[in-house]
Design a protein around this motif. Structure first.
Motif, PDB file in Angstrom:
ATOM      1  N   TYR A   1      11.217   0.614  -5.334  1.00  0.00           N
ATOM      2  CA  TYR A   1      10.583  -0.673  -5.595  1.00  0.00           C
ATOM      3  C   TYR A   1       9.402  -0.895  -4.637  1.00  0.00           C
ATOM      4  O   TYR A   1       8.342  -1.377  -5.054  1.00  0.00           O
ATOM      5  N   ILE A   2       9.585  -0.555  -3.372  1.00  0.00           N
ATOM      6  CA  ILE A   2       8.492  -0.684  -2.400  1.00  0.00           C
ATOM      7  C   ILE A   2       7.303   0.171  -2.831  1.00  0.00           C
ATOM      8  O   ILE A   2       6.138  -0.269  -2.801  1.00  0.00           O
ATOM      9  N   ARG A   3       7.565   1.395  -3.245  1.00  0.00           N
ATOM     10  CA  ARG A   3       6.482   2.280  -3.684  1.00  0.00           C
ATOM     11  C   ARG A   3       5.797   1.727  -4.940  1.00  0.00           C
ATOM     12  O   ARG A   3       4.587   1.909  -5.112  1.00  0.00           O
ATOM     13  N   PHE A   4       6.561   1.050  -5.776  1.00  0.00           N
ATOM     14  CA  PHE A   4       5.970   0.426  -6.958  1.00  0.00           C
ATOM     15  C   PHE A   4       5.048  -0.723  -6.544  1.00  0.00           C
ATOM     16  O   PHE A   4       3.943  -0.877  -7.084  1.00  0.00           O
ATOM     17  N   GLU A   5       5.478  -1.543  -5.586  1.00  0.00           N
ATOM     18  CA  GLU A   5       4.620  -2.616  -5.090  1.00  0.00           C
ATOM     19  C   GLU A   5       3.325  -2.060  -4.506  1.00  0.00           C
ATOM     20  O   GLU A   5       2.238  -2.604  -4.746  1.00  0.00           O
ATOM     21  N   LEU A   6       3.428  -0.990  -3.744  1.00  0.00           N
ATOM     22  CA  LEU A   6       2.230  -0.380  -3.156  1.00  0.00           C
ATOM     23  C   LEU A   6       1.303   0.155  -4.238  1.00  0.00           C
ATOM     24  O   LEU A   6       0.071   0.062  -4.123  1.00  0.00           O
ATOM     25  N   ALA A   7       1.871   0.718  -5.309  1.00  0.00           N
ATOM     26  CA  ALA A   7       1.060   1.230  -6.410  1.00  0.00           C
ATOM     27  C   ALA A   7       0.348   0.101  -7.145  1.00  0.00           C
ATOM     28  O   ALA A   7      -0.818   0.236  -7.544  1.00  0.00           O
ATOM     29  N   VAL A   8       1.034  -1.031  -7.330  1.00  0.00           N
ATOM     30  CA  VAL A   8       0.396  -2.184  -7.974  1.00  0.00           C
ATOM     31  C   VAL A   8      -0.736  -2.714  -7.099  1.00  0.00           C
ATOM     32  O   VAL A   8      -1.830  -3.032  -7.595  1.00  0.00           O
ATOM     33  N   LEU A   9      -0.502  -2.824  -5.799  1.00  0.00           N
ATOM     34  CA  LEU A   9      -1.568  -3.245  -4.882  1.00  0.00           C
ATOM     35  C   LEU A   9      -2.767  -2.316  -4.992  1.00  0.00           C
ATOM     36  O   LEU A   9      -3.920  -2.770  -5.029  1.00  0.00           O
ATOM     37  N   ASN A  10      -2.510  -1.034  -5.057  1.00  0.00           N
ATOM     38  CA  ASN A  10      -3.595  -0.063  -5.163  1.00  0.00           C
ATOM     39  C   ASN A  10      -4.383  -0.260  -6.460  1.00  0.00           C
ATOM     40  O   ASN A  10      -5.618  -0.239  -6.459  1.00  0.00           O
ATOM     41  N   ASP A  11      -3.675  -0.474  -7.567  1.00  0.00           N
ATOM     42  CA  ASP A  11      -4.359  -0.643  -8.853  1.00  0.00           C
ATOM     43  C   ASP A  11      -5.118  -1.965  -8.927  1.00  0.00           C
ATOM     44  O   ASP A  11      -6.061  -2.093  -9.716  1.00  0.00           O
ATOM     45  N   LEU A  12      -4.720  -2.926  -8.121  1.00  0.00           N
ATOM     46  CA  LEU A  12      -5.448  -4.199  -8.053  1.00  0.00           C
ATOM     47  C   LEU A  12      -6.650  -4.117  -7.113  1.00  0.00           C
ATOM     48  O   LEU A  12      -7.409  -5.072  -6.995  1.00  0.00           O
ATOM     49  N   GLY A  13      -6.819  -2.972  -6.452  1.00  0.00           N
ATOM     50  CA  GLY A  13      -7.957  -2.787  -5.556  1.00  0.00           C
ATOM     51  C   GLY A  13      -7.665  -3.075  -4.101  1.00  0.00           C
ATOM     52  O   GLY A  13      -8.594  -3.165  -3.287  1.00  0.00           O
ATOM     53  N   PHE A  14      -6.379  -3.187  -3.747  1.00  0.00           N
ATOM     54  CA  PHE A  14      -6.001  -3.521  -2.376  1.00  0.00           C
ATOM     55  C   PHE A  14      -5.045  -2.475  -1.803  1.00  0.00           C
ATOM     56  O   PHE A  14      -4.083  -2.799  -1.103  1.00  0.00           O
ATOM     57  N   GLY A  15      -5.316  -1.221  -2.075  1.00  0.00           N
ATOM     58  CA  GLY A  15      -4.442  -0.153  -1.618  1.00  0.00           C
ATOM     59  C   GLY A  15      -4.412  -0.034  -0.105  1.00  0.00           C
ATOM     60  O   GLY A  15      -5.420  -0.256   0.577  1.00  0.00           O
ATOM     61  N   LEU A  16      -3.254   0.310   0.429  1.00  0.00           N
ATOM     62  CA  LEU A  16      -3.093   0.508   1.867  1.00  0.00           C
ATOM     63  C   LEU A  16      -3.307   1.985   2.204  1.00  0.00           C
ATOM     64  O   LEU A  16      -2.968   2.864   1.410  1.00  0.00           O
ATOM     65  N   ASP A  17      -3.867   2.248   3.354  1.00  0.00           N
ATOM     66  CA  ASP A  17      -4.082   3.616   3.829  1.00  0.00           C
ATOM     67  C   ASP A  17      -3.033   3.910   4.883  1.00  0.00           C
ATOM     68  O   ASP A  17      -3.143   3.449   6.027  1.00  0.00           O
ATOM     69  N   LEU A  18      -2.011   4.678   4.503  1.00  0.00           N
ATOM     70  CA  LEU A  18      -0.900   4.953   5.409  1.00  0.00           C
ATOM     71  C   LEU A  18      -0.892   6.396   5.903  1.00  0.00           C
ATOM     72  O   LEU A  18       0.121   6.865   6.421  1.00  0.00           O
ATOM     73  N   VAL A  19      -2.020   7.101   5.765  1.00  0.00           N
ATOM     74  CA  VAL A  19      -2.041   8.526   6.135  1.00  0.00           C
ATOM     75  C   VAL A  19      -2.977   8.828   7.298  1.00  0.00           C
ATOM     76  O   VAL A  19      -2.969   9.947   7.808  1.00  0.00           O
ATOM     77  N   GLU A  20      -3.756   7.847   7.753  1.00  0.00           N
ATOM     78  CA  GLU A  20      -4.728   8.108   8.816  1.00  0.00           C
ATOM     79  C   GLU A  20      -4.868   6.894   9.711  1.00  0.00           C
ATOM     80  O   GLU A  20      -4.935   5.767   9.228  1.00  0.00           O
ATOM     81  N   CYS A  21      -4.913   7.118  11.017  1.00  0.00           N
ATOM     82  CA  CYS A  21      -5.014   6.028  11.981  1.00  0.00           C
ATOM     83  C   CYS A  21      -6.361   5.319  11.859  1.00  0.00           C
ATOM     84  O   CYS A  21      -7.417   5.957  11.857  1.00  0.00           O
ATOM     85  N   ALA A  22      -6.313   4.004  11.761  1.00  0.00           N
ATOM     86  CA  ALA A  22      -7.537   3.212  11.626  1.00  0.00           C
ATOM     87  C   ALA A  22      -8.394   3.293  12.879  1.00  0.00           C
ATOM     88  O   ALA A  22      -9.622   3.167  12.815  1.00  0.00           O
ATOM     89  N   ALA A  23      -7.781   3.506  14.034  1.00  0.00           N
ATOM     90  CA  ALA A  23      -8.522   3.495  15.296  1.00  0.00           C
ATOM     91  C   ALA A  23      -9.056   4.864  15.687  1.00  0.00           C
ATOM     92  O   ALA A  23     -10.176   4.978  16.203  1.00  0.00           O
ATOM     93  N   THR A  24      -8.267   5.928  15.439  1.00  0.00           N
ATOM     94  CA  THR A  24      -8.637   7.258  15.940  1.00  0.00           C
ATOM     95  C   THR A  24      -8.920   8.282  14.851  1.00  0.00           C
ATOM     96  O   THR A  24      -9.489   9.336  15.140  1.00  0.00           O
TER      97      THR A  24
END
Length: 243
Positions: free
Chosen positions: A131-154
């Protein structure tokens, strides 16, 4: 106009004495509405339960019309979904997420994910993670995808431990430690290198995180509430996982 597609029943509304307007999620046509004549009949009632997989045929004179549905059942899984509180609330919560998307906008990957989640509601941990992965997929399709594979700072992809509520990006342990009280924890099961399944604590963290981004980017700008089905699903899942 005519097409035929696999679809999942999301819900129905009464229309006149005997007909209903059905809402379905199709593989290739997205979320779609259609009129079903005699939809309140004894024959159609068990078919039109949320969660069932059907083959739907749609006909209309013009593409922009509501049109008529005819349905053939493929999988009567609604009965099993009604047996547990988590799946009973979960199917409604999934439908609410899909209603955030424009009608008739195709999202075939969400259709496939929807069926996977619906087929795996029996296991609380697995259902919560899916269900969490489904929520993340919906966010992504709405244009608000999260980037969980790379550090924002480094820019590093190692030791990712946090999520920034400002950017929606992962943050490494070293970069995030000074600000850990202002960051979300990145649940272990969402880390790209992890092979661990979700547990109760990681699901609590994940539900809190996705709720924040859904509220920030979707619900609050649209002036709508997230509804009670999600709350009921979370409560049921966490109760099953009490240690």
């Amino acid at each position: 106009m005519h097409w035929t597609n696999e679809a999942v029943i999301l819900g129905v509304k009464r229309h006149g004495e005997q007909s209903v307007i059905a809402e379905v999620m199709t593989r290739d046509r997205g979320r779609h509405l259609g009129l079903i004549r005699n939809g309140k009949s004894r024959t159609m009632l068990p078919v039109l339960q949320p969660g069932n997989l059907v083959e739907v045929s749609w006909r209309a004179r013009l593409d922009e019309h509501l049109g008529n549905f005819t349905l053939e059942p493929l999988s009567y899984r609604a009965a099993s979904l009604m047996e547990h509180a988590a799946s009973l609330h979960g199917v409604q919560a999934l439908a609410a997420l899909l209603r955030l998307l424009p009608e008739r906008d195709p999202h075939p990957h969400l259709f496939d994910m929807l069926n996977i989640v619906l087929d795996n509601f029996a296991d609380a941990s697995g259902a919560g993670e899916l269900y969490i992965r489904f929520e993340l997929a919906v966010l992504n399709d709405l244009g608000f995808g999260l980037d969980l594979v790379e550090c924002a700072a480094t820019g590093s992809r190692e030791n990712l431990e946090y999520i920034s509520p400002r950017s929606g990006r992962a943050v490494s342990r070293e970069a995030g430690m000074p600000y850990h009280d202002k960051l979300f924890l990145l649940p272990e099961f969402l880390r790209s290198s992890s092979k661990e399944a979700a547990n109760r604590q990681s699901l609590i963290e994940a539900f809190r995180m996705t709720q924040y981004f859904l509220d920030r980017y979707v619900y609050e700008p649209r002036g709508i509430e997230h509804g009670t089905a999600r709350d009921g699903f979370i409560r049921a899942v966490l109760e099953e996982l009490v240690e």
